[in-house]
Structures are given as structure tokens and as C-alpha cells.
Design an enzyme around this catalytic site. Structure first.
Site, PDB file in Angstrom:
ATOM      1  N   LYS A 187     -16.742  -4.451 -14.264  1.00 15.54           N
ATOM      2  CA  LYS A 187     -17.341  -5.311 -13.239  1.00 15.54           C
ATOM      3  C   LYS A 187     -16.587  -5.120 -11.936  1.00 15.54           C
ATOM      4  O   LYS A 187     -15.475  -5.603 -11.761  1.00 15.54           O
ATOM      5  CB  LYS A 187     -17.301  -6.788 -13.633  1.00 15.54           C
ATOM      6  CG  LYS A 187     -18.200  -7.653 -12.728  1.00 15.54           C
ATOM      7  CD  LYS A 187     -17.829  -9.122 -12.739  1.00 15.54           C
ATOM      8  CE  LYS A 187     -16.805  -9.463 -11.685  1.00 15.54           C
ATOM      9  NZ  LYS A 187     -17.319  -9.312 -10.290  1.00 15.54           N
ATOM     10  N   GLU A 261      -2.825  -7.652 -13.332  1.00 17.63           N
ATOM     11  CA  GLU A 261      -2.051  -7.114 -12.205  1.00 17.63           C
ATOM     12  C   GLU A 261      -2.419  -7.976 -11.014  1.00 17.63           C
ATOM     13  O   GLU A 261      -3.523  -7.866 -10.471  1.00 17.63           O
ATOM     14  CB  GLU A 261      -2.395  -5.629 -11.994  1.00 17.63           C
ATOM     15  CG  GLU A 261      -1.352  -4.880 -11.178  1.00 17.63           C
ATOM     16  CD  GLU A 261      -1.573  -5.043  -9.694  1.00 17.63           C
ATOM     17  OE1 GLU A 261      -0.841  -5.873  -9.089  1.00 17.63           O
ATOM     18  OE2 GLU A 261      -2.445  -4.376  -9.147  1.00 17.63           O
ATOM     19  N   CYS A 295      -1.495  -5.223  -2.998  1.00 16.36           N
ATOM     20  CA  CYS A 295      -0.794  -6.299  -3.692  1.00 16.36           C
ATOM     21  C   CYS A 295       0.718  -6.163  -3.568  1.00 16.36           C
ATOM     22  O   CYS A 295       1.439  -7.156  -3.626  1.00 16.36           O
ATOM     23  CB  CYS A 295      -1.209  -6.345  -5.154  1.00 16.36           C
ATOM     24  SG  CYS A 295      -1.159  -4.743  -5.984  1.00 16.36           S
ATOM     25  N   GLU A 393       0.683 -14.969  -0.502  1.00 15.35           N
ATOM     26  CA  GLU A 393       0.193 -13.606  -0.333  1.00 15.35           C
ATOM     27  C   GLU A 393      -0.927 -13.649   0.696  1.00 15.35           C
ATOM     28  O   GLU A 393      -1.938 -14.328   0.520  1.00 15.35           O
ATOM     29  CB  GLU A 393      -0.333 -13.046  -1.656  1.00 15.35           C
ATOM     30  CG  GLU A 393      -0.801 -11.604  -1.519  1.00 15.35           C
ATOM     31  CD  GLU A 393      -1.360 -11.053  -2.810  1.00 15.35           C
ATOM     32  OE1 GLU A 393      -1.076  -9.888  -3.128  1.00 15.35           O
ATOM     33  OE2 GLU A 393      -2.096 -11.788  -3.500  1.00 15.35           O
TER      34      GLU A 393
END
Length: 506
Positions: A187, A261, A295, A393
Site C-alpha cells: 500500500k 521504521e 527520517c 520531527e
């Protein structure tokens, strides 16, 4: 979604389910928008529950009844090689798709989005036969037995990928999972589905059994179904830590395996002896590469007190040379962020930090470049490590500069985060740098560099940056289950433990 005024639809795809291309059951479509131009560049099926149910059912049947899981690894490698060859032959189309859906500058997309994806895919095929899937444990006495540990396919793997590296992160999940004998439902992120469709096109040209690989589109409800379905054995997800928590909670309902992750707030620790000529470019690369939408982006930099002003001055002067603009121009360094909403969010975070006492040295707002979602390279100092800008983040080209009093202080501040994905140490003394690298709580630590990943080295994070590892042997073994096979070598009844409980009959 409100369509932008401009439209240049070059890509149209259905979903790939059970070895065929299918429209969504609802008939709905979703537009793909180039963030550099705010132009519609793609049109894909918009899947829902009925579509993901069909995809999972096909994957389940393929695994339970098909031949793939029973093949040896070398046979799977031979079956998948034509797909990698097809991707290489059509890398120009892949490159255009990645530029169009991601807004990545052509030189970044060519080297990383597509270049790494192709190189890593071939590496996975080359490496797979050497992964240790069988381990004899030898003779054990008493009770006169041998044992064998084997690694077997898990079953149905749901791979959920983010917007930022749609092709690269798809092949990190899909190719190792298939090579280990699993069936896969991919997906892609709704914003960036084009590369997943091109990967499906490549795999459709192989002898892969129908249903062994599927691509289903859609948004949150589709992902939630994959996470919670009892027919799915493993979920591998890349995305934010917040969504990762939801994935872990949903997967816990059926106790399925997860690979997560997740986010990061990676520190760059500048030791007192560091070479500032190297540091300045390296730190800016760490936070501005792909507009900070990585990331493991180095979004916090720790510098010895007394050298902050020097570092900030040099960062500002060097940041002014970063070229923003046309993503198809080889001279462009920095592309847009993914959406207008993201650009507005970054602006709010910077303004809030300034209101709390931080100082914006450069940037901090959207760049006026056409209709695209460009954000200026931003350096902000007088930042406290407790400020939201140093904790969250951001996924944008925003660098927080934080002073430290001692190296021990720098290590403490660097580790003072919920994340632990990556870190960098800058020093001219490799012994000291290595010692500091061992003290940083992160899954990857670079010394005098940033963003360097190897397909043979594990990638993943400590703490709330994730669970499990991708790449390397770990990236294969994560898609297997370990089985211990025990074999008694004697018919002597007295050698068995159960003879202690059930004595021989008189």
C-alpha cells in the site's frame, strides 16, 4: 481534494490485484500532484475496504496454495531477475515519475530515489542465496539427538510505504519479502503511488504466481485493514512515530510481527577539534537533502560554546548558495516540501520558536517560486533542547543550533530525545569520534558524513524510532520465522526425559 488549476496528467493506473489491473470497486479516482508546480500529473484508482479485502485474499491464497513458498531461494532469484532488468531498462520513466510525484530535484532523484532503488534491488537478488536459512546444531548427548534450525516464510506481508522515497522504500520491503517466500500486499502513500505501480508493472512481467504481489491504493482505512487483518502475518511500515504507534497497537490484536521504521530527530555532534570546512557543508547536507524530508535528517546540531557565532555565520553564508527551483534542472539543489500544508506547518513551528526566544538566522518561510511548495533553508539558534522545534520531527529544511559546555554535555543532549534513528559525529580524531559514536543511542552513526546507507548494513532505530531492521541480513530474516527441528537418534526408551515420568511397564 480540491484540484489545482493546472493539469498535465501523464500517468494513469488501476490497482494490481491477483495478477490483474483492476479499477477500485467504488470507481473512485485520486489525483497525484507535483509539489514543485502544484500541477496534477497522475490519476490512479482510489481503493477502499472491498479492494484491500480482495488483495489480501489473493495474497493468502497465493501463499497457502501456490508454489512460491516451496521454491528454493535461487529459483526465486531467477524468477525475479526479469523485473529488476525491466526497471533498469525503464529507469527514465521511473525517474520522471519520482520527480513528478515527490518534487525531488533531478540530480537527487537520479542518484537516490531511482539509483539506490535499482542498485539495492539487484543487491538483494545477489545477496539472498547467501542468507543463512538453515543452521545444523549438531549432536547433543544425552539424550542422543541432533537439532536443526530453519527459517521459513512468514506468510502474507503487508508493506505500507511513505511519500518521501516511494520506489526505494517499496523495494526495501517487497523484494526481500518475496525472496524469502512470502506473498506481499503493497500500500503506497496516497500522495505518491506512481512508483509502486511501475514496480507492479515490472513484477507483472515475471513468472511470479498471481496474487503473490499486489498493490492496493487508498488511505487510512485501507492501511488499518492491513494492520488488523487476521489473514496478514507481518506488517512492515515506514512513517511517523505517531502512526507507528497506531500500527503497533492494531497489529497487537492478532499478535502479528511488525517492522517499524519511524521518525527521528538526529543530532550532529561537533567535537571541539572538528574541521569546520567539512562540518558546514556536511551539516547543511544533513538537514537540506531532499528538503529535509528524510527520517534520519540531521535537524539538531550541537556546537561547543564559543564557536556558535562562527558556525552560524558560515552556515548562513553557505545556505545562501543553495539553489531552489525547477526540479528538472540539473543545477537545482533543493526542491519543495510535499504539500502546502507542510510548508505552512514549518512556518508556524519556526515562528513559535522565535516567539519563545530562539533567533532565526536565515529562512523560516516559504520561498516564492511559482505555485510550488518550496521552503527556504532555515537556520535557527539560541535554541534550547527542550523547545518543541528541538523535540519534534519536522520533515523540512530546518536546522536547530544548540550550544554545549562539554563533550559529556553534548552526548547527554544528543540522547535527550524519544528518537534514536541516526546521529553524526564530526571530528578530526577518529579514536575520539568512534568512542563518542558508541555512546550515542542511535541505530546508525556516521562519522564526518551523513545520509550514507549500505544495502548490506542494517538500518533502523532505537527507542521510538522503530522496531526491527531493514537492509543487510536482518532485512531478509525479518520476513522469516525460525523453526527448531529436533530429532532423537536412538530407540532406547531410557534415554528420553519422559521415562522419568512414565517408567517402563512391568
Amino acid at each position: 481534494m480540491t484540484a489545482p488549476l493546472k493539469s498535465d496528467v501523464r500517468w494513469r493506473f488501476e490497482q494490481y490485484i491477483g495478477g490483474t489491473w483492476r479499477p477500485s470497486v467504488s470507481g473512485k479516482r485520486r489525483q497525484v500532484i507535483d509539489p514543485a508546480t502544484a500541477t496534477v500529473v497522475g490519476d490512479v484508482a482510489d481503493g477502499g475496504i472491498a479492494d484491500v479485502e480482495a488483495a489480501v485474499a489473493c495474497a493468502r491464497t497465493a501463499f497457502d496454495e501456490g508454489p512460491w513458498a516451496g521454491l528454493d531461494v535461487r529459483s526465486r532469484v531467477r524468477a525475479l531477475q526479469p523485473a529488476i532488468d525491466y526497471l533498469v531498462e525503464n529507469q527514465d520513466a521511473l525517474l520522471e515519475a519520482e520527480i513528478a510525484e515527490c518534487g525531488s530535484p533531478i540530480k537527487t532523484a537520479s542518484a537516490l530515489h531511482v539509483g539506490f532503488a535499482l542498485a539495492h534491488s539487484q543487491y538483494f537478488l545477489d545477496m539472498a542465496p547467501s542468507v543463512r536459512l538453515e543452521q545444523p546444531l549438531g549432536f547433543h548427548s544425552p539424550p542422543f539427538s541432533v537439532s536443526h534450525v530453519v527459517r521459513e516464510p512468514e506468510g502474507v506481508v503487508a508493506a505500507i510505504t511513505p511519500f518521501n522515497f516511494p520506489l526505494l522504500l517499496a523495494v526495501w520491503k517487497v523484494i526481500p519479502a518475496l525472496l524469502m517466500g512470502n506473498s506481499v500486499v503493497l500500500k503506497p502513500n496516497p500522495r505518491t503511488p506512481l512508483s509502486a505501480m511501475l514496480l507492479a508493472e515490472a513484477l507483472s512481467r515475471t513468472d511470479l504466481p498471481p496474487g503473490q504481489f499486489n498493490v492496493v491504493t487508498g488511505d487510512v482505512e485501507v492501511g488499518q485493514y492491513l494492520v488488523e487483518s487476521a489473514l496478514v502475518d507481518h506488517v512492515t511500515f515506514t512513517g511517523s512515530t505517531g502512526v507507528g504507534r497506531s500500527v503497533a497497537a492494531g497489529a497487537a490484536q492478532t499478535l502479528k510481527n511488525v517492522t517499524l521504521e519511524l521518525g527521528g530527530k538526529s543530532p550532529s555532534v561537533i567535537l571541539p577539534d572538528a574541521d569546520f570546512d567539512l562540518v558546514v557543508d556536511g551539516v547543511l547536507f544533513g538537514v537540506n537533502f531532499y528538503a529535509g524530508q528524510c527520517c534520519e535528517a540531521g535537524s539538531r546540531v550541537f556546537v561547543p560554546r564559543g564557536r556558535e557565532e562562527e558556525l552560524i555565520d558560515r552556515l548562513v553564508r553557505r545556505a545562501a548558495t543553495i539553489r531552489l527551483g525547477d526540479t528538472r534542472n540539473p543545477q537545482t539543489d533543493l526542491g519543495p516540501v510535499i504539500s502546502a500544508e507542510k510548508a505552512a506547518e514549518l512556518e508556524r513551528v519556526v515562528n513559535d520558536a522565535a516567539a519563545a526566544g530562539a533567533t532565526v538566522a536565515c529562512g523560516g518561510r516559504r520561498a516564492d517560486i511559482g505555485d510550488g511548495y518550496f521552503f527556504q533553508p532555515t537556520v535557527i539558534h539560541n535554541v534550547n533542547n527542550d523547545m518543541p522545534i528541538a523535540r519534534q520531527e519536522l520533515f523540512g529544511p530546518v536546522l536547530s543550533v544548540i550550544g554545549y559546555d562539554s563533550v559529556d554535555d553534548a552526548v547527554r543532549l544528543a540522547n535527550d530525545t524519544i528518537y534514536g534513528l541516526a546521529a553524526t559525529v564530526w571530528s578530526t580524531n577518529m579514536v575520539n569520534a568512534y568512542e563518542i559514536s558508541r555512546r550515542l543511542r542511535a541505530g546508525t552513526v556516521w562519522i564526518n558524513d551523513h545520509h550514507q546507507l549500505r544495502p548490506d548494513a542494517p538500518f533502523g532505530g532505537y527507542r521510538q524510532s522503530g522496531i526491527g531492521r531493514e537492509l543487510g541480513d536482518d532485512g531478509f530474516l525479518d520476513f522469516t520465522e525460525a523453526k527448531h527441528i529436533y530429532m532423537s537418534l536412538t530407540n532406547d526408551r531410557q534415554s528420553r526425559f519422559w521415562s522419568l515420568i512414565l517408567p517402563a511397564e512391568e
